[in-house]
Design a protein around this motif. Structure first.
Motif: not given
Length: 406
Positions: A120, A123, A125-126, A129, A155, A158-159, A401
């Motif tokens: 995290l 950055g 993020l994928d 997850e 997460i 950031r999304r 991200g």
């Protein structure tokens, strides 16, 4: 395990650091060394903590693989907190596998959460997850549940999924209070404040106003065409055109977006895009070329038309054009965003988190230091950088991200 070691471990689990140290301060056996190292880390003496943990790991016998793995996990946590992002992730993964194989799911989950926090922070993020999907928070103790929910919230923030973030932070708050650890409660409270702090500025037809993250999320889902100065892109609810690697085109797009529905004189565009004080024929020729490139890049979203004075931007299917800007705009804002977390960073860790070269980051730090915005301590590889956070603002939109639809 003797009674003093057990009592010290329980004291550490509840945040009673001094109580733990009183029980093991004069002991040099491996379990005592490990507990002393963890306590010193929580007190902020990371160098001493690493020495103690490494001594403990070496002292544990070949049949004590679980104990050695726990020391590795503790050292990984110190590396994360001290922003040593170059610490070998494979070592942590090997320790996690050992813990799982020997029936220690709680510490294995702790290792997973440390891995998630690192992903995290830089950055990814994928990948975060994907790792998060393999962690079941149900059997975890309250402290680990709170940390798990902080990752979920991080997460989501950031999304720009603020509802998910708010729900995760509410669960983190309950878990932190159940754990009864003051430092953890303070960390969750600090994370919760991000949702209510100004995160960006909305610029439209000459007016400006501050937006929270929820407002930014709603804006990106609206029917407006957004010139996004936080991610250097032009977007609507369904399409994103990134101009992050084309700074001249983005400068033109922003100037045209700020002036919409009016046009922008050619001299103004030249000054914004090329930073030229005096426009000559070469500037005007280059402007025509760059406007053609911008028109081609934005053809699905907007038209760039010539006027008698300059150029104007007109949306194709959107009601209006707005500019989404950072709440505080200054040079090297991304570096300041990382330093605003209150932790000390090395230039190598910042370079890894930003995806930039270490020399580029070092030049940015030198410039910020000359301006009195950051300060350093230590020498050589031990040099670390600190900055005071900007009060009342969140830096979420400055960190790396993707945002929705990226």
């Amino acid at each position: 395990m003797d009674s003093l070691i057990t009592a010290a471990a329980r004291a550490l689990a509840t945040g009673d650091l001094l109580g733990a140290l009183k029980r093991v301060a004069l002991r040099d056996d491996p379990p005592a060394l490990a507990l002393r190292g963890i306590a010193m880390a929580q007190l902020g003496d990371f160098d001493r903590a690493k020495v103690l943990l490494r001594r403990a790991a070496r002292a544990f016998g070949p049949r004590e693989a679980v104990a050695r793995a726990r020391c590795v996990v503790a050292e990984a946590e110190i590396a994360l907190v001290s922003r040593d992002l170059g610490w070998p992730a494979k070592t942590l993964d090997a320790a996690r596998a050992t813990l799982e194989a020997h029936g220690d799911p709680i510490n294995a989950a702790h290792a997973r959460i440390l891995e998630l926090r690192r992903l995290l922070l830089i950055g990814h993020l994928d990948e975060a997850e994907r790792v998060l999907a393999g962690v079941d928070p149900a059997p975890l103790p309250a402290a680990l549940k709170a940390n798990h929910e902080l990752v979920v919230a991080g997460i989501a923030l950031r999304r720009l999924s603020t509802k998910t973030a708010r729900a995760a932070l509410a669960r983190a708050t309950r878990a932190a209070h159940d754990a009864g650890i003051p430092a953890l409660i303070a960390e969750v409270d600090s994370a919760s404040q991000v949702l209510d702090a100004p995160a960006a500025r909305l610029v439209t037809q000459g007016d400006q106003r501050l937006l929270r993250l929820e407002d930014v999320e709603a804006l990106l889902e609206s029917k407006a065409l957004v010139v996004d100065a936080c991610r250097h892109a032009v977007r609507d609810a369904g399409t994103v055109v990134s101009l992050a690697r084309r700074p001249v085109l983005f400068a033109l797009a922003r100037a045209l977006g700020e002036a919409w529905p009016a046009d922008v004189p050619r001299a103004t565009l030249i000054a914004r895009a090329f930073r030229g004080r005096h426009a000559d024929e070469s500037h005007r020729a280059r402007l025509r070329v760059e406007i053609g490139r911008l028109r081609s890049a934005l053809r699905k979203l907007a038209d760039v038309s010539a006027t008698s004075q300059g150029f104007a931007l007109a949306p194709r299917r959107n009601r209006e054009i707005v500019v989404l800007a950072r709440p505080v705009e200054e040079e090297h804002a991304e570096v300041l965003a990382f330093l605003a977390d209150g932790e000390s960073w090395s230039s190598s860790a910042l370079a890894l988190a930003l995806g930039a070269s270490q020399r580029t980051v070092q030049r940015a730090l030198d410039a910020l230091a000359a301006a009195g915005k950051v300060q350093s301590f230590g020498l050589g590889r031990a040099r670390r950088w600190l900055s005071q956070p900007v009060p009342g603002f969140t830096t979420t939109l400055l960190l790396p991200g993707p945002l929705p639809s990226d």
